[in-house]
Motif scaffolding. Structure first.
Motif, short mmCIF file in Angstrom:
data_model
loop_
_atom_site.label_atom_id
_atom_site.label_comp_id
_atom_site.label_asym_id
_atom_site.label_seq_id
_atom_site.Cartn_x
_atom_site.Cartn_y
_atom_site.Cartn_z
N THR A 269 -58.34 -2.76 35.15
CA THR A 269 -59.49 -1.86 34.98
C THR A 269 -60.78 -2.64 35.09
O THR A 269 -60.84 -3.83 34.76
N LYS A 270 -61.81 -1.93 35.55
CA LYS A 270 -63.09 -2.59 35.77
C LYS A 270 -63.90 -2.62 34.48
O LYS A 270 -64.06 -1.61 33.80
N LYS A 271 -64.43 -3.81 34.19
CA LYS A 271 -65.28 -4.00 33.02
C LYS A 271 -66.57 -4.65 33.48
O LYS A 271 -66.62 -5.84 33.74
N GLY A 272 -67.61 -3.82 33.62
CA GLY A 272 -68.86 -4.33 34.17
C GLY A 272 -68.69 -4.66 35.64
O GLY A 272 -68.30 -3.80 36.44
N ASP A 273 -68.94 -5.92 35.98
CA ASP A 273 -68.79 -6.35 37.37
C ASP A 273 -67.47 -7.06 37.63
O ASP A 273 -67.26 -7.59 38.73
N SER A 274 -66.60 -7.12 36.63
CA SER A 274 -65.34 -7.86 36.79
C SER A 274 -64.15 -6.95 36.47
O SER A 274 -64.31 -5.86 35.93
N TRP A 275 -62.98 -7.45 36.83
CA TRP A 275 -61.74 -6.72 36.59
C TRP A 275 -60.96 -7.40 35.47
O TRP A 275 -60.95 -8.61 35.35
N SER A 276 -60.28 -6.57 34.67
CA SER A 276 -59.52 -7.09 33.54
C SER A 276 -58.29 -7.85 34.01
O SER A 276 -57.86 -7.73 35.16
N THR A 277 -57.71 -8.62 33.10
CA THR A 277 -56.46 -9.32 33.40
C THR A 277 -55.38 -8.29 33.73
O THR A 277 -55.12 -7.38 32.95
N PRO A 278 -54.74 -8.38 34.89
CA PRO A 278 -53.77 -7.36 35.30
C PRO A 278 -52.57 -7.30 34.35
O PRO A 278 -52.10 -8.32 33.84
N ILE A 279 -52.08 -6.09 34.15
CA ILE A 279 -50.84 -5.88 33.40
C ILE A 279 -49.83 -5.23 34.32
O ILE A 279 -50.19 -4.44 35.20
N GLU A 280 -48.56 -5.56 34.15
CA GLU A 280 -47.56 -4.97 35.04
C GLU A 280 -47.07 -3.65 34.48
O GLU A 280 -47.08 -3.41 33.26
N LEU A 281 -46.66 -2.77 35.40
CA LEU A 281 -46.21 -1.45 34.99
C LEU A 281 -44.82 -1.54 34.37
O LEU A 281 -44.00 -2.37 34.75
N PRO A 282 -44.53 -0.66 33.42
CA PRO A 282 -43.29 -0.79 32.64
C PRO A 282 -42.01 -0.55 33.42
O PRO A 282 -40.94 -0.96 32.98
N PHE A 283 -42.08 0.12 34.57
CA PHE A 283 -40.85 0.35 35.34
C PHE A 283 -40.59 -0.76 36.36
O PHE A 283 -39.68 -0.65 37.18
N ASN A 284 -41.39 -1.82 36.33
CA ASN A 284 -41.06 -3.02 37.12
C ASN A 284 -39.79 -3.67 36.57
O ASN A 284 -39.39 -3.42 35.43
N ASP A 285 -39.19 -4.53 37.38
CA ASP A 285 -37.99 -5.24 36.93
C ASP A 285 -37.87 -6.53 37.74
O ASP A 285 -38.23 -6.58 38.91
N ASP A 286 -37.34 -7.58 37.09
CA ASP A 286 -37.18 -8.87 37.77
C ASP A 286 -36.14 -8.81 38.89
O ASP A 286 -36.15 -9.67 39.79
N ASP A 287 -35.23 -7.84 38.86
CA ASP A 287 -34.10 -7.82 39.78
C ASP A 287 -34.32 -6.92 41.00
O ASP A 287 -33.43 -6.81 41.84
N TYR A 288 -35.44 -6.25 41.12
CA TYR A 288 -35.74 -5.47 42.33
C TYR A 288 -37.25 -5.44 42.52
O TYR A 288 -38.02 -5.80 41.61
N SER A 289 -37.66 -5.02 43.70
CA SER A 289 -39.08 -4.98 44.03
C SER A 289 -39.66 -3.59 43.82
O SER A 289 -39.00 -2.58 44.10
N VAL A 290 -40.89 -3.55 43.35
CA VAL A 290 -41.68 -2.32 43.22
C VAL A 290 -43.03 -2.64 43.85
O VAL A 290 -43.70 -3.59 43.43
N SER A 291 -43.45 -1.89 44.86
CA SER A 291 -44.62 -2.29 45.62
C SER A 291 -45.32 -1.10 46.26
O SER A 291 -44.84 0.03 46.21
N HIS A 292 -46.46 -1.38 46.89
CA HIS A 292 -47.24 -0.43 47.70
C HIS A 292 -47.62 0.84 46.92
O HIS A 292 -47.25 1.95 47.30
N PRO A 293 -48.40 0.72 45.85
CA PRO A 293 -48.79 1.89 45.06
C PRO A 293 -49.75 2.79 45.82
O PRO A 293 -50.58 2.32 46.61
N ALA A 294 -49.66 4.10 45.58
CA ALA A 294 -50.57 5.08 46.19
C ALA A 294 -50.76 6.22 45.20
O ALA A 294 -49.79 6.85 44.75
N LEU A 295 -52.01 6.53 44.88
CA LEU A 295 -52.33 7.59 43.91
C LEU A 295 -52.44 8.94 44.59
O LEU A 295 -52.92 9.05 45.73
N SER A 296 -52.03 9.97 43.86
CA SER A 296 -52.22 11.34 44.33
C SER A 296 -53.70 11.71 44.26
O SER A 296 -54.51 10.99 43.65
N VAL A 297 -54.08 12.85 44.86
CA VAL A 297 -55.49 13.24 44.90
C VAL A 297 -56.07 13.39 43.50
O VAL A 297 -57.20 12.96 43.22
N ASP A 298 -55.29 13.97 42.57
CA ASP A 298 -55.78 14.18 41.21
C ASP A 298 -55.51 12.98 40.29
O ASP A 298 -55.79 13.05 39.09
#
Length: 653
Positions: A269-298
């Protein structure tokens, strides 16, 4: 031309002779397999090629060589090795390798042959969605042909680098993308998948009038790590960012059970002119890849690509509901209408709510093609549409984004004649004008050093963005003829594998006039000249002998085989072997011993079929020391070692 052929690149000879013993082959194969299994395709590929050039053959070798090119989008090369697999080891074929062979053939536009292989694939794996979709659309090439397209594409040559640039995304008044470009840092981390530096985020402002991109700068600050960052997606307010990164967080790199670093989606998330330390999403896993995120219009749903359990093929498109701050629903697979047993990735949702993605599991032009989902009034998926040429090509096309209100956008591709391995292209949706005036350009392609014609070259016409317009082969005199559109500014480019490409920017003649454009190619090869030492050119290891002896040891035979191969490939080459000792011991004895060793070395090469008149040996003892370690000197063993050497001097050529 005969002289040019005799002066071919020495490393091609080395490929043929560097693997001489079966135990070495097995050791090299095992080493390559370990690198391949950890996705170090470039390192593995080099070893596999050495084995293949040395005459080693096996189904596994051809599979791995084909795969090492296939998964890097090098379809011309993968087709070559898959063809050998099909021809020489048909009994080992699995359906998946038939599919990869068919896809590779599309990459070089051999569509008829590809379709035949796909028919064989369907016989072996009926029910596979890739096979059934192929059977349902026998005329797929006509449906996605260039002639009916209203798209016009251009390579953003001022934006792209010589390395990978891909994954553009709109963000306010600019484009954010990933690049492996060199930014002048002193320490670079190289990714063994494709032998390029790891990716970081960059930004470039969009010119509202032209759509061109401005000056490229780093983006994201501390979001960029020493590993990959790519595929950004931003919320509508621009304050939250989802992106792909290697499994690397808080300074720790994590791997799956096979030691492979997978991909994960992170949020910042953006804080002023910088971005916060990234956090990984909870459905990630060390044993498979999760990639290429895309948000819906809303911004209430997040689409992504993954090979998590439940995936149909190599990777599928999935979706989760965004329930709160780092709270998400259980991932849902988008199902068989979209996903196949192949690769589905790089989803993108436009402002009008249309879902675009890339896939290699559907009938297309080759590699990854870009598709859009057609939906019913209730929002259910009706069918999937291939965007066709020129958006798609025989190579990989992916990471598509579009502003459907202005009919402009960007996508990524590794098609030929680009700036780097992956490039960002811009497109507009305007009718394509049909040219009516053709001019004539002729010329000759020559070797820059010898001025001899090169009869194996090809010559192409490219527009100023680097898009291929025409291509032809030269005749036996190196001559070519092309017919560009009158008055257009174009690049005339000559290519030949053993030479660096050359191109010239010209304006095509008007009113049916002609012009001559001669092109001179600089050789990639290392020439052999009189006085050269083959030991240095070939980077030979020292030719060792047992103490006080002059018989050829097995380790010396391995190095001498390289000299033998050069002489076999260059039948006018005459070489003198010069053997030297250090200063220790009796001068006369050293001279005699070195002479016996030089002659013994020459006799070994003669015994392998080289004419005695082309190879001779002479000992110099300690008469030509290369340092000050003469009789009575106080030198180290390393200093004395420099004088114990064998030279292979080119006498004539």
């Amino acid at each position: 031309m005969q002289q040019v052929n005799k002066s071919i690149l020495l490393f091609k000879v080395l490929f043929i002779v560097c693997i001489t013993f079966s135990f070495a082959q097995e050791k090299e194969l095992s080493k390559a397999d370990k690198k391949f299994e950890s996705y170090a395709f470039i390192d593995a590929q080099k070893i596999y090629l050495r084995l293949a050039k040395g005459g080693y053959e096996s189904a596994e070798l051809f599979q791995k060589l084909g795969d090492s090119y296939y998964f890097n989008g090098k379809y011309e090369d993968s087709a070559q090795w898959f063809e050998k697999l099909v021809e020489k080891y048909p009994e080992t074929l699995t359906p998946e390798y038939l599919f990869r062979y068919a896809q590779s053939l599309k990459g070089i536009k051999e569509y008829e042959k590809s379709d035949k292989i796909m028919s064989e694939f369907r016989k072996l794996k009926g029910g596979d969605s890739r096979a059934e979709l192929f059977a349902e659309e026998p005329d797929y090439l006509e449906e996605i042909s260039y002639s009916d397209s209203e798209y016009e594409v251009e390579n953003l040559r001022r934006t792209n680098s010589r390395l990978s640039d891909f994954g553009p995304m709109f963000y306010k008044d600019r484009i954010i993308f990933s690049s492996a470009r060199d930014t002048g840092t002193t320490k670079k981390y190289i990714h063994t998948w494709n032998n390029e530096p790891f990716l970081d985020f960059y930004q470039a402002p969009i010119d509202i009038e032209t759509g061109e991109l401005g000056k490229v700068e780093k983006f994201g600050g501390s979001i960029n790590s020493k590993y990959h960052e790519s595929s950004p997606s931003f919320t509508a307010d621009g304050n939250t960012m989802y992106f792909t990164r290697n499994n690397f967080s808080q300074g720790v790199k994590r791997t799956d059970k096979n030691g492979t670093v997978r991909l994960k989606i992170f949020k910042s998330t953006k804080k002023g002119d910088s971005w916060s330390t990234p956090i990984e999403l909870p459905f990630n896993d060390d044993d498979y890849s999760v990639s290429h995120p895309a948000l819906s219009v809303d911004n209430k749903q997040l689409y992504f690509s993954s090979d998590m359990p439940g995936t149909t093929g190599f990777s599928d498109i999935w979706v989760v509901d965004i329930l709160g701050d780092n709270e998400y629903s259980t991932p849902k697979n988008l199902g068989p209408i979209i996903n196949t047993e192949g690769r589905e990735n790089f989803p993108y949702v436009s402002k009008k709510g249309n879902l675009y993605f890339s896939s290699d599991g559907r009938p297309g032009l080759g590699g990854l093609d870009i598709y859009v989902v057609a939906t019913k009034k209730n929002g259910d998926v009706a069918y999937v549409i291939n965007l066709g040429e020129p958006i798609n090509s025989p190579q990989d096309d992916f990471a598509f984004i579009v502003d459907e209100y202005t009919n402009t956008g960007y996508f990524s591709t590794n098609r030929y004649f680009g700036m780097g391995s992956d490039d960002i292209f811009r497109f507009t949706r305007t009718p394509k004008e049909i040219p009516v005036c053709e001019s004539l350009i002729t010329g000759t392609v020559r070797d820059k050093e010898t001025k001899l014609p090169i009869p194996t070259a090809t010559v192409s016409i490219l527009d100023i963005e680097g898009n291929l317009l025409q291509k032809t082969e030269v005749n036996e005199k190196g001559e070519y003829t092309l017919n560009p559109i009158c008055g257009e500014e174009i690049l005339i480019r000559a290519d030949e594998p053993e030479y660096y490409s050359a191109e010239e920017l010209v304006t095509a003649p008007t009113d049916g006039d002609s012009m001559v454009v001669d092109l001179y190619l600089e050789p990639r090869i290392t020439r052999i000249n009189e006085g050269d030492d083959l030991a240095k050119l070939l980077d030979l290891k020292p030719i060792y002998f047992d103490f006080d002896r002059f018989n050829i040891r097995p380790d010396a035979e391995e190095e001498l085989t390289k000299v033998l191969a050069v002489m076999e490939s260059n039948p006018t080459l005459v070489v003198e072997i010069r053997s030297h000792t250090d200063s220790r011991g009796n001068d006369a004895y050293n001279l005699s011993l070195s002479d016996k060793r030089a002659r013994s070395t020459a006799d070994w090469i003669v015994s392998r079929g080289i004419e005695p008149s082309r190879i001779s040996g002479k000992g110099f003892g300690e008469t030509e020391l290369i340092n000050d370690c003469g009789n009575g000197s106080d030198c180290t063993e390393e200093q004395h070692q420099l004088n114990r050497r064998s030279e292979f001097i080119v006498i004539s050529f």
